[in-house]
Design a protein around this motif. Sequence first.
Motif, PDB file in Angstrom:
ATOM      1  N   VAL A 136      12.732 -55.530  31.548  1.00 33.00           N
ATOM      2  CA  VAL A 136      11.980 -55.178  32.708  1.00 33.00           C
ATOM      3  C   VAL A 136      11.292 -56.026  33.655  1.00 33.00           C
ATOM      4  O   VAL A 136      11.229 -56.415  34.583  1.00 33.00           O
ATOM      5  CB  VAL A 136      10.604 -54.554  31.693  1.00 33.00           C
TER       6      VAL A 136
ATOM      7  N   THR B 154       3.779 -43.478  30.635  1.00 33.23           N
ATOM      8  CA  THR B 154       4.884 -44.577  31.161  1.00 33.23           C
ATOM      9  C   THR B 154       5.255 -43.406  31.870  1.00 33.23           C
ATOM     10  O   THR B 154       5.978 -43.078  33.072  1.00 33.23           O
ATOM     11  CB  THR B 154       4.870 -45.474  30.426  1.00 33.23           C
TER      12      THR B 154
ATOM     13  N   THR C 208       6.380 -41.981  35.642  1.00 35.34           N
ATOM     14  CA  THR C 208       7.453 -41.456  35.759  1.00 35.34           C
ATOM     15  C   THR C 208       7.523 -39.871  36.417  1.00 35.34           C
ATOM     16  O   THR C 208       7.790 -39.174  37.620  1.00 35.34           O
ATOM     17  CB  THR C 208       8.894 -41.400  35.165  1.00 35.34           C
TER      18      THR C 208
ATOM     19  N   ARG D 205       6.012 -39.806  40.010  1.00 34.38           N
ATOM     20  CA  ARG D 205       6.747 -40.031  41.328  1.00 34.38           C
ATOM     21  C   ARG D 205       7.859 -38.709  41.447  1.00 34.38           C
ATOM     22  O   ARG D 205       7.949 -38.415  41.986  1.00 34.38           O
ATOM     23  CB  ARG D 205       7.680 -41.443  40.933  1.00 34.38           C
TER      24      ARG D 205
ATOM     25  N   LYS E 296      12.436 -48.784  34.514  1.00 34.43           N
ATOM     26  CA  LYS E 296      12.215 -49.189  34.013  1.00 34.43           C
ATOM     27  C   LYS E 296      10.440 -49.168  34.085  1.00 34.43           C
ATOM     28  O   LYS E 296      10.087 -49.422  32.808  1.00 34.43           O
ATOM     29  CB  LYS E 296      12.296 -50.911  35.189  1.00 34.43           C
ATOM     30  N   VAL E 297      10.006 -48.334  34.750  1.00 29.70           N
ATOM     31  CA  VAL E 297       8.198 -48.091  34.074  1.00 29.70           C
ATOM     32  C   VAL E 297       8.300 -47.153  33.494  1.00 29.70           C
ATOM     33  O   VAL E 297       7.687 -47.784  32.199  1.00 29.70           O
ATOM     34  CB  VAL E 297       8.027 -47.479  35.923  1.00 29.70           C
ATOM     35  N   TYR E 298       9.862 -46.620  33.300  1.00 29.44           N
ATOM     36  CA  TYR E 298       9.093 -45.574  31.623  1.00 29.44           C
ATOM     37  C   TYR E 298       9.039 -46.306  30.606  1.00 29.44           C
ATOM     38  O   TYR E 298       8.143 -45.939  29.723  1.00 29.44           O
ATOM     39  CB  TYR E 298      10.665 -44.454  32.561  1.00 29.44           C
TER      40      TYR E 298
ATOM     41  N   SER F  88       8.340 -49.626  30.615  1.00 33.32           N
ATOM     42  CA  SER F  88       7.209 -50.524  30.354  1.00 33.32           C
ATOM     43  C   SER F  88       5.466 -50.620  29.420  1.00 33.32           C
ATOM     44  O   SER F  88       5.393 -52.228  30.002  1.00 33.32           O
ATOM     45  CB  SER F  88       6.980 -50.587  32.454  1.00 33.32           C
TER      46      SER F  88
ATOM     47  N   THR G 147       4.837 -56.161  34.217  1.00 29.82           N
ATOM     48  CA  THR G 147       5.111 -54.896  34.695  1.00 29.82           C
ATOM     49  C   THR G 147       4.215 -54.534  35.995  1.00 29.82           C
ATOM     50  O   THR G 147       5.102 -54.402  36.844  1.00 29.82           O
ATOM     51  CB  THR G 147       3.957 -53.839  33.783  1.00 29.82           C
TER      52      THR G 147
ATOM     53  N   LEU H  10       6.557 -54.410  39.258  1.00 27.23           N
ATOM     54  CA  LEU H  10       5.660 -53.134  40.771  1.00 27.23           C
ATOM     55  C   LEU H  10       5.749 -53.817  41.864  1.00 27.23           C
ATOM     56  O   LEU H  10       6.008 -53.551  43.169  1.00 27.23           O
ATOM     57  CB  LEU H  10       4.747 -52.834  39.974  1.00 27.23           C
TER      58      LEU H  10
ATOM     59  N   CYS I 265       4.149 -46.980  43.985  1.00 27.09           N
ATOM     60  CA  CYS I 265       4.384 -48.467  43.396  1.00 27.09           C
ATOM     61  C   CYS I 265       2.926 -48.903  43.205  1.00 27.09           C
ATOM     62  O   CYS I 265       1.828 -49.106  42.635  1.00 27.09           O
ATOM     63  CB  CYS I 265       4.995 -49.282  44.367  1.00 27.09           C
TER      64      CYS I 265
ATOM     65  N   LEU J  46       0.166 -47.550  40.940  1.00 30.27           N
ATOM     66  CA  LEU J  46       0.958 -47.454  39.153  1.00 30.27           C
ATOM     67  C   LEU J  46       0.067 -49.430  39.121  1.00 30.27           C
ATOM     68  O   LEU J  46      -0.532 -49.746  38.276  1.00 30.27           O
ATOM     69  CB  LEU J  46       2.030 -47.404  38.858  1.00 30.27           C
TER      70      LEU J  46
END
Lengths: 199, 199
Positions: free
Chosen positions: A91, A160, A164, A167, B107-109, B111, B119, B123, B179, B182
């Motif tokens: 990450v 998380t 997503t 998004r 990556k966010v999923y 994080s 994180t 971002l 972004c 988040l």
Amino acid sequence: MSDADRGLPTLAYALLGLLARDSLSGYALAQQLRDPIAHFWEARHSQIYPQLAEMERRGLVIGANAAGPGPRPRRTYTISAAGLATLKAWVGEPTRRWGGRDELLLKVYVSWTADQSATISLLAEAEAHHAAQLGRYLTERDACHRAGVDRLPPSDPRFTGYATLRRGIGHERGRLAWCRWLMRRVGASSESKVVANRL
Amino acid sequence: MSDADRGLPTLAYALLGLLARDSLSGYALAQQLRDPIAHFWEARHSQIYPQLAEMERRGLVIGANAAGPGPRPRRTYTISAAGLATLKAWVGEPTRRWGGRDELLLKVYVSWTADQSATISLLAEAEAHHAAQLGRYLTERDACHRAGVDRLPPSDPRFTGYATLRRGIGHERGRLAWCRWLMRRVGASSESKVVANRL
DNA sequence: ATCTCCATGTAACTCGTTACATGATTTT
DNA sequence: AAAATCATGTAACGAGTTACATGGAGAT
């Protein structure tokens, strides 16, 4: 770490990301990555099974057999401490790929060579696709809101997943609005041509 | 058509799409597809040169040598009538791939397994990337508006280029907003934790 | 009877990336 | 003098797709 965390394909992180939430079989992982849930990664089972074997060889996941309905036993994979550490470290690493390949955009870029009718049907197909996807995402989002997932901390995997998903919704909405704008522009130009022909 | 239009990789259509606008060398095509202009397709020169040779073999493009500054002559490619017909037909065919791979989203999923600081830096990197890209796109869009490209008909290559640019802008704006949302959420949760620790 | 789902795996292939290779001209 | 740009190409590898293969359970 030694050898386990070098040269992993992104698919490996996608698999670790799912296994960090829950232990799953290769088949279940393939289901999740067939048509990606919240729009982030896809893969076929023929890519997943060998990758899982490689990850097990590296000690990132642990597989366990159980009697299954098929000719072979079902193998359920669990993430190891090393696998979780590898995932966590990834990450923080710089992001290499920012997308960069979009078939619809390429088709639109090229659509000046085609008939208006072909462009319209292209955009209609795209609109239907994005509207359907948006509908599925909104249903999922409403379920998240009812369950209070949006108020969970970012250290919760459900949050998380919700992030997503948001998004994904933004993405589909943006594409839908753009498809509609373009359809209006393409339609309007053919109408004005018709009007011009009538004069 | 006979044989020329079967089994072409998407890259071939990207190359035809650029060559339909202007005759270009493999090097110039590689420049255009390095870091995609209006966010739609990318490729390296090592993939482009063999693909151009294959397309020439199929009669979709015509190559012509001229003395160049390097050790080999410069080869400029022009699209053929067959190539243009192939490109035109492709726009009407159903779209197979709708994206489906996004490293940042993955990556966010994932994080929730990482530190807040990782994180946040992820971002921040993404925000910087999308802000820079958006800036470039806006500059290009303003130039389009000054040149009246937005009022051209959809049969004009400059208009379809403008259309994909608009989607690029929408894409970058959407990602930027996401972004920032988040980052606020991730930052806020660590702040409330600090406040809780103070009590 | 046929179809779909479960569940795994392999083989052959195509697509895409990184690295190697050459060599003249222009810029720092 | 060193580096970047122009300009082409190949080799080795890694990533991804399609098709082949097996076989039981449940649905139509």
